[in-house]
Design a protein around this motif. Structure first.
Motif, PDB file in Angstrom:
ATOM      1  N   ARG A   1      30.139  -5.919  20.637  1.00 42.35           N
ATOM      2  CA  ARG A   1      30.847  -4.680  20.316  1.00 42.35           C
ATOM      3  C   ARG A   1      32.365  -4.838  20.479  1.00 42.35           C
ATOM      4  NH1 ARG A   1      29.438  -1.555  24.117  1.00 42.35           N
ATOM      5  NH2 ARG A   1      27.853  -2.904  25.001  1.00 42.35           N
ATOM      6  N   HIS A   2      32.807  -6.091  20.519  1.00 40.64           N
ATOM      7  CA  HIS A   2      34.254  -6.369  20.497  1.00 40.64           C
ATOM      8  C   HIS A   2      34.605  -6.330  19.005  1.00 40.64           C
ATOM      9  CE1 HIS A   2      38.080  -7.708  21.681  1.00 40.64           C
ATOM     10  NE2 HIS A   2      37.880  -8.986  21.837  1.00 40.64           N
ATOM     11  N   HIS A   3      35.024  -5.134  18.555  1.00 36.44           N
ATOM     12  CA  HIS A   3      35.066  -4.862  17.104  1.00 36.44           C
ATOM     13  C   HIS A   3      35.896  -5.865  16.326  1.00 36.44           C
ATOM     14  CE1 HIS A   3      33.085  -1.144  18.115  1.00 36.44           C
ATOM     15  NE2 HIS A   3      34.026  -0.902  19.019  1.00 36.44           N
ATOM     16  N   THR A   4      36.988  -6.334  16.935  1.00 36.67           N
ATOM     17  CA  THR A   4      37.877  -7.245  16.217  1.00 36.67           C
ATOM     18  C   THR A   4      37.185  -8.577  15.901  1.00 36.67           C
ATOM     19  OG1 THR A   4      39.903  -8.520  16.434  1.00 36.67           O
ATOM     20  CG2 THR A   4      38.880  -7.838  18.447  1.00 36.67           C
TER      21      THR A   4
ATOM     22  N   GLU B   1      42.200  -3.302  15.435  1.00 34.44           N
ATOM     23  CA  GLU B   1      41.155  -3.476  14.417  1.00 34.44           C
ATOM     24  C   GLU B   1      40.835  -2.126  13.772  1.00 34.44           C
ATOM     25  OE1 GLU B   1      39.930  -6.321  13.401  1.00 34.44           O
ATOM     26  OE2 GLU B   1      38.503  -5.441  11.988  1.00 34.44           O
ATOM     27  N   MET B   2      40.754  -1.067  14.609  1.00 28.57           N
ATOM     28  CA  MET B   2      40.483   0.270  14.059  1.00 28.57           C
ATOM     29  C   MET B   2      41.619   0.729  13.160  1.00 28.57           C
ATOM     30  SD  MET B   2      37.462   1.011  15.103  1.00 28.57           S
ATOM     31  CE  MET B   2      37.058  -0.725  15.169  1.00 28.57           C
TER      32      MET B   2
ATOM     33  N   THR C   1      33.767  -8.515  15.270  1.00 23.92           N
ATOM     34  CA  THR C   1      32.479  -8.075  14.738  1.00 23.92           C
ATOM     35  C   THR C   1      32.724  -7.497  13.349  1.00 23.92           C
ATOM     36  OG1 THR C   1      31.986  -7.394  16.999  1.00 23.92           O
ATOM     37  CG2 THR C   1      30.398  -6.782  15.306  1.00 23.92           C
ATOM     38  N   PRO C   2      32.600  -8.219  12.266  1.00 24.65           N
ATOM     39  CA  PRO C   2      32.135  -9.603  12.196  1.00 24.65           C
ATOM     40  C   PRO C   2      33.168 -10.611  12.717  1.00 24.65           C
ATOM     41  CG  PRO C   2      32.856  -8.842  10.035  1.00 24.65           C
ATOM     42  CD  PRO C   2      32.926  -7.657  10.942  1.00 24.65           C
TER      43      PRO C   2
ATOM     44  N   LEU D   1      42.458  -7.243  25.633  1.00 18.10           N
ATOM     45  CA  LEU D   1      41.051  -6.858  25.539  1.00 18.10           C
ATOM     46  C   LEU D   1      40.891  -5.439  24.978  1.00 18.10           C
ATOM     47  CD1 LEU D   1      39.638  -8.268  28.926  1.00 18.10           C
ATOM     48  CD2 LEU D   1      40.008  -9.450  26.774  1.00 18.10           C
TER      49      LEU D   1
ATOM     50  N   ARG E   1      41.280  -0.920   9.846  1.00 22.39           N
ATOM     51  CA  ARG E   1      40.149  -0.391   9.073  1.00 22.39           C
ATOM     52  C   ARG E   1      40.449   1.051   8.630  1.00 22.39           C
ATOM     53  NH1 ARG E   1      34.591  -2.626  11.973  1.00 22.39           N
ATOM     54  NH2 ARG E   1      35.418  -4.670  12.537  1.00 22.39           N
TER      55      ARG E   1
ATOM     56  N   SER F   1      32.969  -2.271  24.956  1.00 22.43           N
ATOM     57  CA  SER F   1      32.757  -3.672  25.365  1.00 22.43           C
ATOM     58  C   SER F   1      33.526  -3.986  26.642  1.00 22.43           C
ATOM     59  CB  SER F   1      33.173  -4.624  24.234  1.00 22.43           C
ATOM     60  OG  SER F   1      34.554  -4.521  23.952  1.00 22.43           O
TER      61      SER F   1
ATOM     62  N   ALA G   1      43.362  -5.247  20.970  1.00 20.01           N
ATOM     63  CA  ALA G   1      42.839  -5.973  19.808  1.00 20.01           C
ATOM     64  C   ALA G   1      41.833  -5.083  19.074  1.00 20.01           C
ATOM     65  CB  ALA G   1      42.200  -7.287  20.243  1.00 20.01           C
ATOM     66  N   ASP G   2      41.048  -4.325  19.840  1.00 17.85           N
ATOM     67  CA  ASP G   2      40.063  -3.440  19.199  1.00 17.85           C
ATOM     68  C   ASP G   2      40.712  -2.188  18.625  1.00 17.85           C
ATOM     69  OD1 ASP G   2      37.774  -4.989  19.390  1.00 17.85           O
ATOM     70  OD2 ASP G   2      37.341  -4.332  21.434  1.00 17.85           O
TER      71      ASP G   2
ATOM     72  N   ASN H   1      32.803 -12.761  28.108  1.00 19.89           N
ATOM     73  CA  ASN H   1      31.751 -11.741  28.183  1.00 19.89           C
ATOM     74  C   ASN H   1      31.989 -10.620  27.183  1.00 19.89           C
ATOM     75  OD1 ASN H   1      30.362 -13.129  30.119  1.00 19.89           O
ATOM     76  ND2 ASN H   1      31.173 -11.966  31.852  1.00 19.89           N
ATOM     77  N   GLN H   2      33.251 -10.264  26.990  1.00 20.70           N
ATOM     78  CA  GLN H   2      33.538  -9.214  25.997  1.00 20.70           C
ATOM     79  C   GLN H   2      33.130  -9.686  24.593  1.00 20.70           C
ATOM     80  OE1 GLN H   2      37.633  -8.198  25.145  1.00 20.70           O
ATOM     81  NE2 GLN H   2      37.113  -6.102  24.559  1.00 20.70           N
TER      82      GLN H   2
ATOM     83  N   GLN I   1      31.873  -2.323  29.631  1.00 23.49           N
ATOM     84  CA  GLN I   1      30.642  -3.020  30.006  1.00 23.49           C
ATOM     85  C   GLN I   1      30.918  -4.262  30.864  1.00 23.49           C
ATOM     86  OE1 GLN I   1      27.978  -4.000  26.703  1.00 23.49           O
ATOM     87  NE2 GLN I   1      27.215  -5.741  27.879  1.00 23.49           N
ATOM     88  N   VAL I   2      31.963  -5.007  30.531  1.00 28.36           N
ATOM     89  CA  VAL I   2      32.153  -6.304  31.205  1.00 28.36           C
ATOM     90  C   VAL I   2      33.119  -6.257  32.386  1.00 28.36           C
ATOM     91  CG1 VAL I   2      31.578  -7.587  29.109  1.00 28.36           C
ATOM     92  CG2 VAL I   2      33.980  -7.088  29.617  1.00 28.36           C
TER      93      VAL I   2
ATOM     94  N   SER J   1      42.148 -12.688  18.317  1.00 28.85           N
ATOM     95  CA  SER J   1      41.002 -12.377  19.163  1.00 28.85           C
ATOM     96  C   SER J   1      39.927 -13.450  19.129  1.00 28.85           C
ATOM     97  CB  SER J   1      40.407 -11.032  18.752  1.00 28.85           C
ATOM     98  OG  SER J   1      40.100 -11.036  17.375  1.00 28.85           O
TER      99      SER J   1
ATOM    100  N   VAL K   1      35.745 -12.820  31.733  1.00 31.64           N
ATOM    101  CA  VAL K   1      35.723 -11.462  31.168  1.00 31.64           C
ATOM    102  C   VAL K   1      35.934 -11.517  29.656  1.00 31.64           C
ATOM    103  CG1 VAL K   1      36.950  -9.253  31.111  1.00 31.64           C
ATOM    104  CG2 VAL K   1      36.460 -10.344  33.312  1.00 31.64           C
ATOM    105  N   ARG K   2      36.883 -12.358  29.237  1.00 27.69           N
ATOM    106  CA  ARG K   2      37.178 -12.483  27.806  1.00 27.69           C
ATOM    107  C   ARG K   2      35.929 -12.958  27.040  1.00 27.69           C
ATOM    108  NH1 ARG K   2      42.019 -12.453  25.369  1.00 27.69           N
ATOM    109  NH2 ARG K   2      43.177 -12.533  27.336  1.00 27.69           N
TER     110      ARG K   2
ATOM    111  N   THR L   1      29.426  -9.258  23.945  1.00 22.67           N
ATOM    112  CA  THR L   1      28.773  -7.942  23.886  1.00 22.67           C
ATOM    113  C   THR L   1      28.315  -7.594  22.471  1.00 22.67           C
ATOM    114  OG1 THR L   1      30.849  -6.784  23.446  1.00 22.67           O
ATOM    115  CG2 THR L   1      30.189  -6.971  25.763  1.00 22.67           C
TER     116      THR L   1
END
Lengths: 421, 172
Positions: B88-91, A364-365, B93-94, A357, A368, A220, A360-361, B82-83, A223-224, B169, B79-80, B86
């Motif tokens: 696909r910003h896993h944190t 999250e991983m 999603t959901p 950005l 999980r 993500s 945070a992901d 837009n992310q 992409q941005v 997030s 940018v924040r 996407t």
């Protein structure tokens, strides 16, 4: 102690760690976490802090070794020491502040006062202690302290390898980092973000040099933003994963930067955009060497068990419980480069910490990962990627493709050595 | 900057400006609803081009020299957003389930077409990790545009910003 040899705590680590797979139990068993504290965190060298965080005499800052708080002190005699934050009288927490400047610490409970060298300076109502020996009541301290180029490590073991022996090949990564400063020095002055994570610390340890995940976890961001970073982690990348031994691992991007051959491309910029920095580097190192340093950039190295240098950030992993870890993170700041440092902070704030950005992901991983590990079937997790193509480099370290699990296998080999006693 | 004089005078001024206070509150409630419902484009449209979105760490240290949890200019806000869009910003999603209360709204200052406002915010978040409660003292600078407002500056001072905090997030 009888508890240590009770049958319930006899864990056969060799049966839980194989060359290309590890058992899920290693991430969630509280007994294993207790033994990690004993055999890794309270025995091995652990990164504590940096001398630039206590620049002046009598400065102190609260740090930690695992769950235990430690005061990093620049004491009244000019020495750097690591004191334990516990009054030896009745066990009260001695210092309640995160940082400050003071030559003594006074316990708020019964007013015992300690010099910042650790010695008891005086009791309140001293007549009650007639005939007792003050020197018996010094503050606890981390018995061994090792400083490599400003990085302060502590070990609770009274004997063991020197910090330089322990760091081994990872020393070269720290040297590479410091070369990015025109004065060869780091200043950690930006303060730390503290990211609370509901996951076992080893998920972070393993992920820091995992080159397989960014294309998916961070797609993500790729992409941005128009950062070309995504390509560095794909199947075509020439970057290397490396196992330095002793649990230290690296994601080496230099092959990619050298192929590009552009100074400061590693930071997504050019010498023209950071003219003061480029000039200072040339003045310090000469044009040729400065150019090479600015092409090679800053390292991406995970120093076991808790210091992660991620090109422009410094992370410290602090395990709190089997399922909870704090990621402390700050922007690297190089001495003598204000224009560069500002950009380093801006990029760091955008990418890491609780609202970063990228992180945070990742986090999250981790969370999980931890929930997955609690499920018993399948019980083994696989770390076999690239086993058929790993090789030795010119320094005899194991290296692999950028997406291979060479670092993770190296981490577990070291872990098994420490734990299987 | 708020000094003691401003604090003492803010209430009478706010009382006189009851209608303005009502408008400001409606704007803050709208912003809260857009955040709670993940209405990203609509929320982004509330900002001016010279916007600063700031969530300090470790108390309100200087964002120009010290780390903040968020310190976004207008382009980084984009940018924040837009992310988040996407998918696909896993944190997210959901996405987090959110409800927030905005209260204790005070008008502090009015200079030209800009108003400084303060409010307390309490947010309940439910995510995969579990339930998290967030509390913040917010400061806003709003620019009046006709009958409407835009946000020039928003500072979210989490009451526990000096402690380790979980991933943040969603739009705070």
């Amino acid at each position: 102690m009888t508890a240590a040899i009770a049958p319930s705590s006899l864990i056969d680590y060799r049966a839980l760690i194989e060359p290309t797979r590890v058992n899920s139990r290693l991430y969630h068993d509280p007994k294993i976490f207790e033994q990690e504290l004993e055999r890794i965190w309270y025995r091995s060298w652990v990164y504590v802090g940096h001398v630039s965080e206590v620049p002046n005499r009598n400065d102190y800052v609260t740090k930690s070794i695992g769950p235990t708080p430690v005061l990093l002190v620049h004491d009244r005699t000019g020495q750097i020491s690591l004191l334990l934050n516990k009054c030896p009288h009745r066990g009260n927490q001695l210092c309640a502040y995160r940082e400050g400047n003071r030559s003594t610490f006074t316990c708020p409970y019964h007013s015992w006062t300690f010099s910042n060298t650790g010695e008891l300076a005086g009791y309140a109502y001293a007549d009650g202690y007639e005939g007792s020996d003050k020197s018996k009541f010094a503050l606890g301290r981390v018995p061994r302290i090792g400083i490599y180029r400003g990085f302060v490590f502590g070990s609770f073991a009274t004997e063991g390898p020197s910090i330089e022996e322990y760091l081994g090949g990872a020393k070269a990564s720290i040297d590479q980092l410091l070369a990015n400063s025109p004065e060869g020095e780091l200043e950690l002055t930006a303060g730390f973000l503290q990211h609370r994570t509901k996951a076992n610390w080893k998920f972070m340890l393993e992920n820091e040099t995992d080159g397989y995940h960014p294309a998916f976890v961070h797609s993500s961001v790729f992409q941005v933003t128009d950062s070309g970073i995504g390509k560095l982690y794909g199947p075509q990348s020439t970057a290397l994963t490396r196992d330095f031994g002793n649990g230290h691992t690296e994601f080496d991007l230099r092959p990619e930067w050298r192929r590009l051959d552009k100074p400061l491309a590693w930071f997504g910029t050019t010498e023209e955009r950071l003219p003061d920095y480029a000039k200072a580097m040339q003045a310090s190192y000469g044009p040729e060497r400065a150019r090479q340093i600015m092409i090679d950039g800053s390292p991406h190295v995970m120093i076991f068990p808790n210091l992660f240098i991620a090109e422009i950030q410094l992370f410290v992993l602090q395990p709190i419980a089997v399922d909870e870890t704090i990621q402390h993170v700050t922007a690297l700041q190089f001495k003598g480069t204000p224009d560069f440092n500002r950009r380093l902070r801006q990029q760091t704030m955008g990418s890491v910490g609780p609202a970063g950005l990228l992180l945070a992901d990742d986090t999250e991983m981790y969370e999980r990962n931890h929930r997955g590990a609690l499920i018993n079937d399948p019980e083994w997790l696989t770390l076999s990627r690239g086993i058929h193509r790993e090789r030795r480099d010119e320094n005899d370290y194991l290296v692999g493709h950028s997406t291979d699990e060479v670092p993770q296998r190296g981490i577990w080999r070291h872990y098994a050595q420490l734990m299987a006693v | 900057m708020t000094n003691r004089q401003e604090i003492l005078t803010a209430q009478p001024r706010a009382a006189r400006a009851g209608e303005l206070l009502g408008h400001v509150e409606q704007f803050l409630f709208l912003e809260a609803r857009l955040q709670d419902t993940h209405a990203y484009d609509e929320w982004e449209a509330l900002w001016t081009d010279d916007a600063i979105y700031w969530v300090p760490a470790n108390g309100a240290t200087d964002p120009e020299t010290r780390m903040s949890i968020i310190y976004d200019n207008r382009s980084r806000i984009r940018v924040r957003i837009n992310q988040l869009k996407t998918g696909r910003h896993h944190t997210q999603t959901p996405r987090s389930e959110l409800a927030r209360i905005v209260s204790n709204v005070e008008l502090l200052n009015r200079v030209g077409d800009e108003i400084d406002v303060r409010a307390n915010v309490f947010i309940f978040e439910d995510s995969l990790r579990g339930e998290t409660m967030w509390a913040a003292r917010n400061e806003y600078r709003l620019r009046m545009q006709g009958d409407d407002f835009k946000m020039v500056r928003k500072k979210v001072s989490l009451v526990n910003s000096h402690k380790p905090i979980f991933t943040l997030s969603f739009l705070v």
